[in-house]
Design a protein around this motif. Structure first.
Motif, mmCIF file in Angstrom:
data_model
loop_
_atom_site.group_PDB
_atom_site.id
_atom_site.type_symbol
_atom_site.label_atom_id
_atom_site.label_comp_id
_atom_site.label_asym_id
_atom_site.label_seq_id
_atom_site.Cartn_x
_atom_site.Cartn_y
_atom_site.Cartn_z
ATOM 1 N N ALA A 41 0.845 -1.199 0.000
ATOM 2 C CA ALA A 41 0.000 0.000 0.000
ATOM 3 C C ALA A 41 0.879 1.247 0.000
ATOM 4 N N ASP A 42 0.591 2.154 -0.902
ATOM 5 C CA ASP A 42 1.413 3.346 -1.092
ATOM 6 C C ASP A 42 0.804 4.530 -0.343
ATOM 7 N N LEU A 43 1.571 5.123 0.546
ATOM 8 C CA LEU A 43 1.053 6.233 1.335
ATOM 9 C C LEU A 43 0.689 7.434 0.472
ATOM 10 N N ASP A 44 1.470 7.696 -0.549
ATOM 11 C CA ASP A 44 1.142 8.829 -1.425
ATOM 12 C C ASP A 44 -0.202 8.620 -2.130
ATOM 13 N N THR A 45 -0.482 7.378 -2.521
ATOM 14 C CA THR A 45 -1.768 7.076 -3.139
ATOM 15 C C THR A 45 -2.901 7.280 -2.143
ATOM 16 N N ILE A 46 -2.670 6.854 -0.909
ATOM 17 C CA ILE A 46 -3.679 7.032 0.147
ATOM 18 C C ILE A 46 -3.939 8.514 0.390
ATOM 19 N N LEU A 47 -2.877 9.295 0.457
ATOM 20 C CA LEU A 47 -3.021 10.736 0.688
ATOM 21 C C LEU A 47 -3.787 11.396 -0.453
ATOM 22 N N ALA A 48 -3.470 10.989 -1.672
ATOM 23 C CA ALA A 48 -4.152 11.577 -2.833
ATOM 24 C C ALA A 48 -5.637 11.237 -2.823
ATOM 25 N N LYS A 49 -5.958 9.989 -2.501
ATOM 26 C CA LYS A 49 -7.363 9.583 -2.462
ATOM 27 C C LYS A 49 -8.111 10.303 -1.343
ATOM 28 N N ALA A 50 -7.442 10.476 -0.210
ATOM 29 C CA ALA A 50 -8.085 11.130 0.938
ATOM 30 C C ALA A 50 -8.120 12.641 0.784
ATOM 31 N N GLY A 51 -7.259 13.177 -0.077
ATOM 32 C CA GLY A 51 -7.195 14.617 -0.273
ATOM 33 C C GLY A 51 -6.620 15.350 0.931
ATOM 34 N N VAL A 52 -5.610 14.734 1.572
ATOM 35 C CA VAL A 52 -4.993 15.349 2.743
ATOM 36 C C VAL A 52 -3.475 15.369 2.575
ATOM 37 N N THR A 53 -2.810 16.092 3.449
ATOM 38 C CA THR A 53 -1.362 16.209 3.401
ATOM 39 C C THR A 53 -0.696 15.119 4.230
ATOM 40 N N LYS A 54 0.590 14.937 4.010
ATOM 41 C CA LYS A 54 1.341 13.974 4.806
ATOM 42 C C LYS A 54 1.369 14.411 6.267
ATOM 43 N N GLY A 55 1.409 15.714 6.490
ATOM 44 C CA GLY A 55 1.369 16.206 7.861
ATOM 45 C C GLY A 55 0.083 15.816 8.567
ATOM 46 N N ALA A 56 -1.030 15.853 7.837
ATOM 47 C CA ALA A 56 -2.308 15.458 8.420
ATOM 48 C C ALA A 56 -2.311 13.971 8.757
ATOM 49 N N LEU A 57 -1.689 13.165 7.895
ATOM 50 C CA LEU A 57 -1.601 11.732 8.170
ATOM 51 C C LEU A 57 -0.884 11.490 9.488
ATOM 52 N N TYR A 58 0.286 12.133 9.648
ATOM 53 C CA TYR A 58 1.078 11.876 10.850
ATOM 54 C C TYR A 58 0.552 12.626 12.072
ATOM 55 N N TYR A 59 -0.385 13.529 11.866
ATOM 56 C CA TYR A 59 -1.072 14.115 13.016
ATOM 57 C C TYR A 59 -1.983 13.070 13.659
ATOM 58 N N HIS A 60 -2.593 12.214 12.823
ATOM 59 C CA HIS A 60 -3.551 11.224 13.325
ATOM 60 C C HIS A 60 -2.926 9.865 13.608
ATOM 61 N N PHE A 61 -1.865 9.496 12.887
ATOM 62 C CA PHE A 61 -1.278 8.165 13.031
ATOM 63 C C PHE A 61 0.239 8.268 13.117
ATOM 64 N N ASP A 62 0.827 7.536 14.043
ATOM 65 C CA ASP A 62 2.265 7.608 14.256
ATOM 66 C C ASP A 62 3.059 7.081 13.069
ATOM 67 N N ASN A 63 2.521 6.059 12.402
ATOM 68 C CA ASN A 63 3.236 5.425 11.295
ATOM 69 C C ASN A 63 2.260 4.595 10.464
ATOM 70 N N LYS A 64 2.775 3.962 9.460
ATOM 71 C CA LYS A 64 1.930 3.167 8.565
ATOM 72 C C LYS A 64 1.270 2.010 9.313
ATOM 73 N N GLU A 65 2.010 1.393 10.245
ATOM 74 C CA GLU A 65 1.440 0.281 10.994
ATOM 75 C C GLU A 65 0.238 0.737 11.815
ATOM 76 N N ALA A 66 0.342 1.903 12.442
ATOM 77 C CA ALA A 66 -0.771 2.424 13.230
ATOM 78 C C ALA A 66 -1.990 2.671 12.343
ATOM 79 N N LEU A 67 -1.755 3.151 11.138
ATOM 80 C CA LEU A 67 -2.844 3.354 10.183
ATOM 81 C C LEU A 67 -3.478 2.011 9.818
#
Length: 222
Positions: A41-67
């Motif tokens: 699973a590609d994080l950039d693809t997830i971010l693009a689909k969600a329409g959010v920034t990488k900073g927003a991802l790491y605000y909610h989840f510590d890492n890919k495993e937590a997600l």
């Protein structure tokens, strides 16, 4: 267990809708994991689909495993609960309910090709990461227990045969259905799932008790 990567030092303020942002991330992550598997699973693809920034991802989840853990806990567990657990609660006739669930399964080619999201994640990650193993095992247990309890209640109402072991029957039904999901995904052929659907409906019909054999009650496989 997979070694969690350290959390990047992004500095970002929460969005005006943090709950919505988190929900979009989980939905996009679920779709990407179902399509590609967790490790691919590609994080950039997830971010693009969600329409959010990488900073927003790491605000909610510590890492890919937590997600990924959150996807298992909140998305996959919820989908299985809604599909299998809720309909069986207080079911007057669990055989009828189970047949309806099996018949409602999507046989679209793209769905068969992707396979079962719970099975995919369990097969890929259970041997690699204890966190994923425990989470998928918990979902399977909830599924099994709901089915077994419904069958036991059906036995009390005499709509399910009294001579079957509810726990073993629930395990077999899950194993058989998930097995057909593997074969369907491997063959890329919806006819494999259709065959499994028919076979399991015939099996369920054979489990009816005397009180569940009233004329017109049976649900035929389509």
């Amino acid at each position: 267990m997979l070694r969690a990567k350290p959390r990047p030092s992004y500095r970002t303020a929460p969005s005006r809708d943090p709950a919505g942002t988190r929900a979009r991330l989980l939905s996009a992550a679920f779709q990407e994991i179902h399509r590609s598997g967790f490790r691919s699973a590609d994080l950039d693809t997830i971010l693009a689909k969600a329409g959010v920034t990488k900073g927003a991802l790491y605000y909610h989840f510590d890492n890919k495993e937590a997600l990924g853990y959150a996807v298992a806990d909140e998305i996959i567990a919820s989908k299985v609960h809604q599909k299998w657990v809720q309909p069986l609660r207080n079911a007057k006739n669990p055989i009828d309910v189970l047949i309806r669930i099996f018949k409602a399964e999507s046989l679209k080619r793209e769905d068969v090709q992707r396979g079962c999201y719970l099975l995919n994640l369990s097969q890929e990650m259970s041997g690699l990461d204890e966190g994923f193993r425990r989470r998928t095992a918990s979902v399977y247990k909830d599924w099994h227990d709901a089915m077994a309890e419904a069958l036991r209640e059906g036995q009390k109402r005499r709509v399910v045969r009294s001579d079957i072991n509810a726990n073993e029957t629930a395990s077999f039904l899950i194993a058989a259905w998930e097995g057909y999901a593997v074969l369907g995904k491997n063959s890329q052929d919806p006819r494999m799932m259709k065959s499994g659907q028919r076979s399991l409906i015939r099996l369920l019909e054979s489990l009816r008790g005397k009180g569940g054999r009233t004329k017109g009650r049976r649900v035929k496989a389509s």
